[in-house]
Design a protein around this motif. Sequence first.
Motif, PDB file in Angstrom:
ATOM      1  N   MET A   1       0.830  -1.189   0.000  1.00  0.00           N
ATOM      2  CA  MET A   1       0.000   0.000   0.000  1.00  0.00           C
ATOM      3  C   MET A   1       0.877   1.257   0.000  1.00  0.00           C
ATOM      4  O   MET A   1       1.985   1.251   0.538  1.00  0.00           O
ATOM      5  N   LYS A   2       0.340   2.328  -0.555  1.00  0.00           N
ATOM      6  CA  LYS A   2       1.063   3.597  -0.613  1.00  0.00           C
ATOM      7  C   LYS A   2       0.375   4.628   0.276  1.00  0.00           C
ATOM      8  O   LYS A   2      -0.809   4.917   0.089  1.00  0.00           O
ATOM      9  N   PHE A   3       1.115   5.172   1.225  1.00  0.00           N
ATOM     10  CA  PHE A   3       0.592   6.182   2.129  1.00  0.00           C
ATOM     11  C   PHE A   3       1.303   7.512   1.908  1.00  0.00           C
ATOM     12  O   PHE A   3       2.523   7.551   1.696  1.00  0.00           O
ATOM     13  N   TYR A   4       0.537   8.588   1.972  1.00  0.00           N
ATOM     14  CA  TYR A   4       1.103   9.936   1.971  1.00  0.00           C
ATOM     15  C   TYR A   4       0.790  10.528   3.341  1.00  0.00           C
ATOM     16  O   TYR A   4      -0.369  10.596   3.749  1.00  0.00           O
ATOM     17  N   VAL A   5       1.830  10.937   4.069  1.00  0.00           N
ATOM     18  CA  VAL A   5       1.689  11.400   5.443  1.00  0.00           C
ATOM     19  C   VAL A   5       2.132  12.858   5.542  1.00  0.00           C
ATOM     20  O   VAL A   5       3.194  13.224   5.037  1.00  0.00           O
ATOM     21  N   ILE A   6       1.322  13.677   6.190  1.00  0.00           N
ATOM     22  CA  ILE A   6       1.664  15.072   6.458  1.00  0.00           C
ATOM     23  C   ILE A   6       1.700  15.265   7.966  1.00  0.00           C
ATOM     24  O   ILE A   6       0.712  14.997   8.654  1.00  0.00           O
ATOM     25  N   GLY A   7       2.827  15.717   8.483  1.00  0.00           N
ATOM     26  CA  GLY A   7       2.947  15.922   9.924  1.00  0.00           C
ATOM     27  C   GLY A   7       4.348  16.356  10.295  1.00  0.00           C
ATOM     28  O   GLY A   7       5.238  16.464   9.441  1.00  0.00           O
ATOM     29  N   ASP A   8       4.546  16.585  11.569  1.00  0.00           N
ATOM     30  CA  ASP A   8       5.809  17.122  12.047  1.00  0.00           C
ATOM     31  C   ASP A   8       6.893  16.057  12.172  1.00  0.00           C
ATOM     32  O   ASP A   8       6.613  14.886  12.440  1.00  0.00           O
ATOM     33  N   VAL A   9       8.128  16.479  11.989  1.00  0.00           N
ATOM     34  CA  VAL A   9       9.287  15.722  12.445  1.00  0.00           C
ATOM     35  C   VAL A   9      10.008  16.592  13.461  1.00  0.00           C
ATOM     36  O   VAL A   9      10.117  17.800  13.285  1.00  0.00           O
ATOM     37  N   THR A  10      10.478  15.973  14.523  1.00  0.00           N
ATOM     38  CA  THR A  10      11.058  16.736  15.626  1.00  0.00           C
ATOM     39  C   THR A  10      12.246  15.999  16.228  1.00  0.00           C
ATOM     40  O   THR A  10      12.476  14.813  15.953  1.00  0.00           O
ATOM     41  N   VAL A  11      12.958  16.716  17.055  1.00  0.00           N
ATOM     42  CA  VAL A  11      13.894  16.097  17.995  1.00  0.00           C
ATOM     43  C   VAL A  11      13.254  16.216  19.371  1.00  0.00           C
ATOM     44  O   VAL A  11      12.914  17.314  19.824  1.00  0.00           O
ATOM     45  N   ASP A  12      13.058  15.068  20.026  1.00  0.00           N
ATOM     46  CA  ASP A  12      12.400  15.036  21.329  1.00  0.00           C
ATOM     47  C   ASP A  12      13.441  14.944  22.441  1.00  0.00           C
ATOM     48  O   ASP A  12      14.306  14.053  22.430  1.00  0.00           O
ATOM     49  N   HIS A  13      13.353  15.851  23.404  1.00  0.00           N
ATOM     50  CA  HIS A  13      14.168  15.801  24.618  1.00  0.00           C
ATOM     51  C   HIS A  13      13.271  15.251  25.730  1.00  0.00           C
ATOM     52  O   HIS A  13      12.282  15.888  26.113  1.00  0.00           O
ATOM     53  N   LEU A  14      13.575  14.061  26.202  1.00  0.00           N
ATOM     54  CA  LEU A  14      12.704  13.334  27.122  1.00  0.00           C
ATOM     55  C   LEU A  14      13.305  13.305  28.527  1.00  0.00           C
ATOM     56  O   LEU A  14      14.466  12.907  28.708  1.00  0.00           O
ATOM     57  N   TYR A  15      12.511  13.724  29.500  1.00  0.00           N
ATOM     58  CA  TYR A  15      12.944  13.737  30.890  1.00  0.00           C
ATOM     59  C   TYR A  15      11.947  12.959  31.737  1.00  0.00           C
ATOM     60  O   TYR A  15      10.770  13.318  31.813  1.00  0.00           O
ATOM     61  N   HIS A  16      12.424  11.884  32.347  1.00  0.00           N
ATOM     62  CA  HIS A  16      11.599  11.080  33.246  1.00  0.00           C
ATOM     63  C   HIS A  16      11.880  11.558  34.676  1.00  0.00           C
ATOM     64  O   HIS A  16      13.036  11.558  35.127  1.00  0.00           O
ATOM     65  N   LEU A  17      10.808  11.970  35.365  1.00  0.00           N
ATOM     66  CA  LEU A  17      10.944  12.621  36.658  1.00  0.00           C
ATOM     67  C   LEU A  17      10.135  11.907  37.729  1.00  0.00           C
ATOM     68  O   LEU A  17       9.139  11.234  37.431  1.00  0.00           O
ATOM     69  N   ASP A  18      10.535  12.079  38.984  1.00  0.00           N
ATOM     70  CA  ASP A  18       9.713  11.615  40.098  1.00  0.00           C
ATOM     71  C   ASP A  18       8.476  12.501  40.247  1.00  0.00           C
ATOM     72  O   ASP A  18       7.409  12.040  40.637  1.00  0.00           O
ATOM     73  N   ARG A  19       8.625  13.782  39.936  1.00  0.00           N
ATOM     74  CA  ARG A  19       7.510  14.725  39.988  1.00  0.00           C
ATOM     75  C   ARG A  19       7.803  15.873  39.041  1.00  0.00           C
ATOM     76  O   ARG A  19       8.965  16.176  38.737  1.00  0.00           O
ATOM     77  N   LEU A  90      14.368  26.860  12.417  1.00  0.00           N
ATOM     78  CA  LEU A  90      15.069  25.690  12.911  1.00  0.00           C
ATOM     79  C   LEU A  90      14.197  24.440  12.852  1.00  0.00           C
ATOM     80  O   LEU A  90      12.968  24.523  12.801  1.00  0.00           O
ATOM     81  N   THR A  91      14.836  23.297  12.875  1.00  0.00           N
ATOM     82  CA  THR A  91      14.132  22.030  13.019  1.00  0.00           C
ATOM     83  C   THR A  91      13.356  22.031  14.336  1.00  0.00           C
ATOM     84  O   THR A  91      13.853  22.508  15.369  1.00  0.00           O
ATOM     85  N   SER A  92      12.154  21.525  14.315  1.00  0.00           N
ATOM     86  CA  SER A  92      11.299  21.546  15.498  1.00  0.00           C
ATOM     87  C   SER A  92      11.863  20.666  16.614  1.00  0.00           C
ATOM     88  O   SER A  92      12.417  19.590  16.367  1.00  0.00           O
ATOM     89  N   THR A  93      11.699  21.134  17.841  1.00  0.00           N
ATOM     90  CA  THR A  93      12.096  20.366  19.017  1.00  0.00           C
ATOM     91  C   THR A  93      10.939  20.327  20.005  1.00  0.00           C
ATOM     92  O   THR A  93      10.095  21.225  20.035  1.00  0.00           O
ATOM     93  N   ILE A  94      10.892  19.271  20.794  1.00  0.00           N
ATOM     94  CA  ILE A  94       9.886  19.126  21.852  1.00  0.00           C
ATOM     95  C   ILE A  94      10.588  18.655  23.124  1.00  0.00           C
ATOM     96  O   ILE A  94      11.398  17.730  23.085  1.00  0.00           O
ATOM     97  N   THR A  95      10.302  19.303  24.218  1.00  0.00           N
ATOM     98  CA  THR A  95      10.762  18.855  25.530  1.00  0.00           C
ATOM     99  C   THR A  95       9.587  18.195  26.236  1.00  0.00           C
ATOM    100  O   THR A  95       8.516  18.804  26.386  1.00  0.00           O
ATOM    101  N   VAL A  96       9.765  16.949  26.634  1.00  0.00           N
ATOM    102  CA  VAL A  96       8.706  16.183  27.290  1.00  0.00           C
ATOM    103  C   VAL A  96       9.166  15.829  28.697  1.00  0.00           C
ATOM    104  O   VAL A  96      10.220  15.224  28.884  1.00  0.00           O
ATOM    105  N   MET A  97       8.365  16.219  29.685  1.00  0.00           N
ATOM    106  CA  MET A  97       8.620  15.859  31.081  1.00  0.00           C
ATOM    107  C   MET A  97       7.484  14.951  31.531  1.00  0.00           C
ATOM    108  O   MET A  97       6.315  15.317  31.406  1.00  0.00           O
ATOM    109  N   GLN A  98       7.826  13.773  32.023  1.00  0.00           N
ATOM    110  CA  GLN A  98       6.781  12.838  32.429  1.00  0.00           C
ATOM    111  C   GLN A  98       7.188  12.060  33.670  1.00  0.00           C
ATOM    112  O   GLN A  98       8.386  11.841  33.913  1.00  0.00           O
ATOM    113  N   THR A  99       6.201  11.667  34.451  1.00  0.00           N
ATOM    114  CA  THR A  99       6.442  10.909  35.672  1.00  0.00           C
ATOM    115  C   THR A  99       5.926   9.483  35.506  1.00  0.00           C
ATOM    116  O   THR A  99       5.136   9.194  34.600  1.00  0.00           O
ATOM    117  N   ALA A 100       6.362   8.613  36.402  1.00  0.00           N
ATOM    118  CA  ALA A 100       5.929   7.216  36.342  1.00  0.00           C
ATOM    119  C   ALA A 100       4.427   7.080  36.564  1.00  0.00           C
ATOM    120  O   ALA A 100       3.805   6.116  36.117  1.00  0.00           O
TER     121      ALA A 100
END
Length: 332
Positions: A1-19, A90-100
């Motif tokens: 199958m052939k798909f055409y996709v439109i959407g963002d590409v990013t560099v994700d900075h991921l931080y896993h935190l206690d809070r 610039l190329t898009s970036t995302i900072t993600v902070m998440q807890t358990a």
Amino acid sequence: MKFYVIGDVTVDHLYHLDRLPKPGQEVTPTQASMKPGGAGGTISVTLARLGHTVTLAARVGADPFADYALSHVRGSGVQDSAIQRDSQYLTSTITVMQTASGQRAMISDGAANRQLDPAQLKTKDIEGSDALIINAYALTEGPQRAYSLAAIAAAKGAKTPVPVFIDLGTGAVNKAGTSLLNDVIAADYLMLNQHELQALTGTGSISAALADLGAAGAQRVVVKVGKMGSITWTPTDTELVDAIRPDGQVVDSTGAGDTFTATFAHAVLNGAGMSEAARAANAAGALAATGIGAQERPITPADLADVLPGVAVPQVAAPAPKATRSRKTPAS
């Protein structure tokens, strides 16, 4: 199958935190990493790893992050003929902070992605695809919005209409609000989570929101409801599709929703009904969350068969030659 996709590409900075930090506080992550991400990139990579031919339309800057953001896109064989370069943004970036416990906060910058130039859209590429997939961030603002609307028009106006899948995002809905409804209601398949559903319609419950979408003209809706799984809706049927619990620990939900979207489209285009496609997508999204980073846990047809014993998950068929290949819009 052939798909055409439109959407963002990013560099994700991921931080896993206690809070999550309060204003003015400094916290130390339990784990920190940098990974390729973005809804467009993740959807494309997932589809390519499932064996499809995929073209991704996105825009990156002329900076060192660009190649890194595209590393899995290129490594998985996604076609880059619609990838644009921007000399100013610039190329898009995302900072993600998440807890358990599941708490999450994000800082995102659309940057080069929002500058996707509609003048470079080749409608023949849309018309020659088996499906168009758009993430709603691409419909929020700037030239990228014009590009996406032109692509939808090309898909709908093709001699044989191309099915359109639109996946919302919390940031997109928070930014555009109910005005986004006009842009997404014509999708053949509309995918969103409970918060996005209620914010999009301005209602207080899932049932009221789905009724409003039906009144507005929606035909097929999939609502992601977290640990409960997902809900499939058509004007004549509503079904709760149970979640799938994967082997392995859930460590990072980044990109799980995008993996869900890609897998749902994969299953539908291979003949699955909505509930079966949602079941496969539930499984894929859960599996994606067992790796750190949106694109780190590959999803394969074998994975889907393993986590769905007794359920026939369609396999990818080799595309027929263009001159003889026919396309039909999948039934609900």
